[in-house]
Design a protein around this motif. Structure first.
Motif, PDB file in Angstrom:
ATOM      1  N   GLN A 187      51.104  61.991  46.078  1.00 55.93           N
ATOM      2  CA  GLN A 187      50.414  61.908  44.879  1.00 55.93           C
ATOM      3  C   GLN A 187      50.716  63.118  44.266  1.00 55.93           C
ATOM      4  O   GLN A 187      50.604  64.131  44.795  1.00 55.93           O
ATOM      5  CB  GLN A 187      49.256  61.374  44.938  1.00 55.93           C
ATOM      6  N   THR A 188      50.981  62.950  42.749  1.00 51.34           N
ATOM      7  CA  THR A 188      51.260  64.203  42.059  1.00 51.34           C
ATOM      8  C   THR A 188      50.005  64.316  41.170  1.00 51.34           C
ATOM      9  O   THR A 188      49.770  63.483  40.490  1.00 51.34           O
ATOM     10  CB  THR A 188      52.639  63.969  41.205  1.00 51.34           C
ATOM     11  N   ILE A 189      49.299  65.531  41.301  1.00 50.40           N
ATOM     12  CA  ILE A 189      48.055  65.566  40.576  1.00 50.40           C
ATOM     13  C   ILE A 189      48.404  66.703  39.763  1.00 50.40           C
ATOM     14  O   ILE A 189      48.899  67.967  39.925  1.00 50.40           O
ATOM     15  CB  ILE A 189      46.999  65.773  41.378  1.00 50.40           C
ATOM     16  N   HIS A 190      47.892  66.409  38.306  1.00 50.25           N
ATOM     17  CA  HIS A 190      48.311  67.531  37.346  1.00 50.25           C
ATOM     18  C   HIS A 190      47.126  68.068  36.602  1.00 50.25           C
ATOM     19  O   HIS A 190      46.281  66.937  36.269  1.00 50.25           O
ATOM     20  CB  HIS A 190      49.385  66.695  36.145  1.00 50.25           C
ATOM     21  N   CYS A 191      46.979  69.070  36.318  1.00 49.11           N
ATOM     22  CA  CYS A 191      46.030  69.828  35.396  1.00 49.11           C
ATOM     23  C   CYS A 191      46.653  71.118  34.906  1.00 49.11           C
ATOM     24  O   CYS A 191      47.578  71.754  35.402  1.00 49.11           O
ATOM     25  CB  CYS A 191      44.731  69.939  36.162  1.00 49.11           C
ATOM     26  N   GLY A 192      45.762  71.726  34.272  1.00 53.21           N
ATOM     27  CA  GLY A 192      46.251  73.140  33.743  1.00 53.21           C
ATOM     28  C   GLY A 192      46.896  72.918  32.186  1.00 53.21           C
ATOM     29  O   GLY A 192      46.584  72.121  31.485  1.00 53.21           O
ATOM     30  N   ARG A 193      47.855  73.876  32.098  1.00 51.39           N
ATOM     31  CA  ARG A 193      48.456  73.790  30.571  1.00 51.39           C
ATOM     32  C   ARG A 193      49.984  73.117  30.489  1.00 51.39           C
ATOM     33  O   ARG A 193      50.602  73.470  29.324  1.00 51.39           O
ATOM     34  CB  ARG A 193      48.685  75.358  30.150  1.00 51.39           C
ATOM     35  N   SER A 194      50.329  72.530  31.594  1.00 51.04           N
ATOM     36  CA  SER A 194      51.617  72.140  31.669  1.00 51.04           C
ATOM     37  C   SER A 194      51.762  70.664  32.389  1.00 51.04           C
ATOM     38  O   SER A 194      51.083  71.038  33.545  1.00 51.04           O
ATOM     39  CB  SER A 194      52.672  73.050  32.155  1.00 51.04           C
ATOM     40  N   LEU A 195      52.159  69.695  32.121  1.00 49.70           N
ATOM     41  CA  LEU A 195      52.306  68.714  32.874  1.00 49.70           C
ATOM     42  C   LEU A 195      53.394  68.722  34.081  1.00 49.70           C
ATOM     43  O   LEU A 195      53.171  68.506  35.134  1.00 49.70           O
ATOM     44  CB  LEU A 195      52.801  67.412  32.121  1.00 49.70           C
ATOM     45  N   CYS A 196      54.298  69.749  33.816  1.00 50.41           N
ATOM     46  CA  CYS A 196      55.253  70.095  34.813  1.00 50.41           C
ATOM     47  C   CYS A 196      55.346  71.601  35.336  1.00 50.41           C
ATOM     48  O   CYS A 196      54.448  72.303  34.536  1.00 50.41           O
ATOM     49  CB  CYS A 196      56.559  69.977  34.306  1.00 50.41           C
ATOM     50  N   PRO A 197      55.757  71.772  36.582  1.00 50.69           N
ATOM     51  CA  PRO A 197      55.842  73.308  36.672  1.00 50.69           C
ATOM     52  C   PRO A 197      56.441  74.101  35.680  1.00 50.69           C
ATOM     53  O   PRO A 197      57.302  73.842  34.653  1.00 50.69           O
ATOM     54  CB  PRO A 197      56.697  73.440  38.255  1.00 50.69           C
ATOM     55  N   ALA A 198      55.989  75.559  35.335  1.00 50.26           N
ATOM     56  CA  ALA A 198      56.331  76.302  34.212  1.00 50.26           C
ATOM     57  C   ALA A 198      57.849  76.487  33.967  1.00 50.26           C
ATOM     58  O   ALA A 198      58.408  76.585  33.311  1.00 50.26           O
ATOM     59  CB  ALA A 198      55.727  77.693  34.511  1.00 50.26           C
ATOM     60  N   GLU A 199      58.500  76.474  35.376  1.00 52.15           N
ATOM     61  CA  GLU A 199      60.159  76.653  35.298  1.00 52.15           C
ATOM     62  C   GLU A 199      60.655  75.474  35.098  1.00 52.15           C
ATOM     63  O   GLU A 199      62.173  75.525  34.886  1.00 52.15           O
ATOM     64  CB  GLU A 199      60.492  77.251  36.687  1.00 52.15           C
ATOM     65  N   GLN A 200      60.150  74.197  34.883  1.00 50.52           N
ATOM     66  CA  GLN A 200      60.985  72.982  34.602  1.00 50.52           C
ATOM     67  C   GLN A 200      60.899  72.818  32.914  1.00 50.52           C
ATOM     68  O   GLN A 200      59.918  72.525  32.266  1.00 50.52           O
ATOM     69  CB  GLN A 200      60.045  71.845  35.363  1.00 50.52           C
ATOM     70  N   ASP A 201      62.025  72.972  32.507  1.00 50.28           N
ATOM     71  CA  ASP A 201      62.343  72.702  31.162  1.00 50.28           C
ATOM     72  C   ASP A 201      63.491  71.945  30.934  1.00 50.28           C
ATOM     73  O   ASP A 201      64.722  72.471  31.316  1.00 50.28           O
ATOM     74  CB  ASP A 201      62.437  74.152  30.468  1.00 50.28           C
ATOM     75  N   PRO A 202      63.754  70.982  30.429  1.00 49.00           N
ATOM     76  CA  PRO A 202      62.517  70.206  29.705  1.00 49.00           C
ATOM     77  C   PRO A 202      61.477  69.448  30.822  1.00 49.00           C
ATOM     78  O   PRO A 202      62.167  69.365  31.836  1.00 49.00           O
ATOM     79  CB  PRO A 202      63.224  69.211  28.809  1.00 49.00           C
ATOM     80  N   CYS A 203      60.387  69.186  30.313  1.00 50.36           N
ATOM     81  CA  CYS A 203      59.417  68.646  31.420  1.00 50.36           C
ATOM     82  C   CYS A 203      59.748  67.084  31.540  1.00 50.36           C
ATOM     83  O   CYS A 203      59.671  66.325  30.445  1.00 50.36           O
ATOM     84  CB  CYS A 203      57.950  69.013  30.831  1.00 50.36           C
ATOM     85  N   ARG A 204      60.017  66.702  32.758  1.00 48.25           N
ATOM     86  CA  ARG A 204      60.463  65.090  32.999  1.00 48.25           C
ATOM     87  C   ARG A 204      60.009  64.777  34.412  1.00 48.25           C
ATOM     88  O   ARG A 204      60.367  65.291  35.066  1.00 48.25           O
ATOM     89  CB  ARG A 204      61.858  64.938  32.752  1.00 48.25           C
ATOM     90  N   ILE A 205      59.019  63.780  34.094  1.00 49.11           N
ATOM     91  CA  ILE A 205      58.554  63.178  35.548  1.00 49.11           C
ATOM     92  C   ILE A 205      59.017  61.707  35.665  1.00 49.11           C
ATOM     93  O   ILE A 205      58.893  60.967  34.777  1.00 49.11           O
ATOM     94  CB  ILE A 205      56.990  63.307  35.657  1.00 49.11           C
ATOM     95  N   GLU A 206      59.472  61.529  36.797  1.00 50.45           N
ATOM     96  CA  GLU A 206      60.129  60.000  37.098  1.00 50.45           C
ATOM     97  C   GLU A 206      59.593  59.563  38.424  1.00 50.45           C
ATOM     98  O   GLU A 206      59.293  60.223  39.412  1.00 50.45           O
ATOM     99  CB  GLU A 206      61.587  60.085  37.177  1.00 50.45           C
ATOM    100  N   SER A 207      59.126  58.211  38.254  1.00 50.68           N
ATOM    101  CA  SER A 207      58.452  57.682  39.330  1.00 50.68           C
ATOM    102  C   SER A 207      58.967  56.097  39.696  1.00 50.68           C
ATOM    103  O   SER A 207      59.220  55.391  38.570  1.00 50.68           O
ATOM    104  CB  SER A 207      57.053  57.588  39.428  1.00 50.68           C
ATOM    105  N   ASN A 208      59.125  55.869  40.858  1.00 55.97           N
ATOM    106  CA  ASN A 208      59.690  54.541  41.067  1.00 55.97           C
ATOM    107  C   ASN A 208      58.565  53.456  41.911  1.00 55.97           C
ATOM    108  O   ASN A 208      58.903  52.549  42.614  1.00 55.97           O
ATOM    109  CB  ASN A 208      61.087  54.254  41.795  1.00 55.97           C
TER     110      ASN A 208
END
Length: 322
Positions: free
Chosen positions: A265-286
């Protein structure tokens, strides 16, 4: 599709549309619940209640569309709806409570026996001088109901998803525990989520156990220093308030060749949906069905509303690669 569901309901139950306001009762398959002065603002009220009854024993859900919804904001520090709130309840069913700005949102609400009335109770505090609401309430038969466990259901191949009270000068609500579901479209096998804009994800971890530097850009994959049993952010164990987006499961080989599968499971909190180094932020799930879990508990202390804006994401389903 939800639209076709509603068309079927209209044909089956010979739809009547009723407009109702405070201290009234509706036995109707489509009811518009509005403030007494709608479309103008209403001032100086302390409460407003509406009682609904099922039109048929086959009705198992209500769909509420918040066409216009502008009540007082929650407590800016805790996110709790105190002065103003909209509360929906039915028998022993779960109660839904929201406040703030929620125009454009929708929810599905399970209802039980014919005998139990469905009650909307609105408490309106003295601090907010004026309010506006228009809520479309549709009675949904069993064959057209949203899947179990889905408070919200989106049916388009692409769209915008927001947490409750995502608004300028707003903050996400406390005590919210629900799933957002996206209906899988034909020939679509995965889904992509991207923030609506740069600062469209702000969720304080809301935990008394971990002291997190407010200047640190935390996302789903950032590591915290391993001190005093602090857990990495991508495990989610320190995130009390969080967004959960199922990720692609992978088998993990542990000592003794033990295999654990389907635990990802991917759990998100804080100031970014993605890790800070991931630009642009994009999450894909199947992972099917497509879902987003919203888990906002009771605030553990006073927190900055700027760090608790909530979440706004654009989603787009992706075609299968056969």
């Amino acid at each position: 599709m939800v639209c076709s569901h509603f068309h079927y309901q209209i044909r089956a139950f010979q739809t009547k549309i009723l407009t109702a306001t405070c201290n009234e009762q509706s036995i109707n398959n489509i009811t518009y619940f509005v403030n007494p002065d709608f479309p103008d603002l209403t001032e100086g009220m302390s409460s407003c209640n509406l009682e609904l009854r099922k039109i048929d024993e086959d009705i198992t859900q209500l769909r509420l569309d918040f066409v216009h919804f502008n009540l007082g904001q929650p407590n800016r520090k805790t996110g709790v709806c105190e002065e103003d709130y909209f509360q929906l309840s039915s028998g022993d069913s779960q109660t839904l409570t929201i406040c703030g700005v929620n125009s454009g949102q929708h929810v599905y609400f399970d209802i039980e026996t014919m005998a139990d009335p469905i009650t909307i109770s609105m408490k309106l505090g003295s601090k907010t001088l004026s309010r506006l609401w228009e809520v479309r309430i549709i009675q949904v038969p069993f064959s057209q109901r949203a899947p179990a466990g889905c408070l919200q259901l989106y049916t388009g191949r692409r769209g915008v998803i927001k947490t409750m009270n995502f608004a300028d000068n707003g903050r996400h609500l406390a005590n919210q525990e629900y799933n957002i579901c996206i209906e899988q479209a034909e020939d679509m096998c995965s889904i992509v989520y991207e923030p609506c804009y740069e600062n469209a994800f702000r969720i304080s971890p809301n935990t008394a156990d971990v002291n997190i530097d407010s200047n640190n850009e935390l996302g789903s994959g950032d590591d915290l220093e391993d001190e005093s049993n602090i857990i990495q952010n991508d495990s989610g164990e320190f995130c009390n308030d969080k967004i959960v987006i199922p990720c692609n499961p992978e088998d993990l080989i542990l000592e003794g060749d033990q295999v654990l599968s389907d635990i990802c499971q991917t759990i998100h909190c804080g100031r970014s949906l993605c890790p800070a180094e991931q630009d642009p932020c994009r999450i894909e799930s199947n992972i099917i069905p497509f879902t987003i879990g919203v888990h906002f508990g009771q605030s553990l202390g006073e927190e900055s509303p700027e760090d608790n804006l909530g979440m706004c994401v654009n989603y787009e389903q992706q075609p299968c690669n056969f």
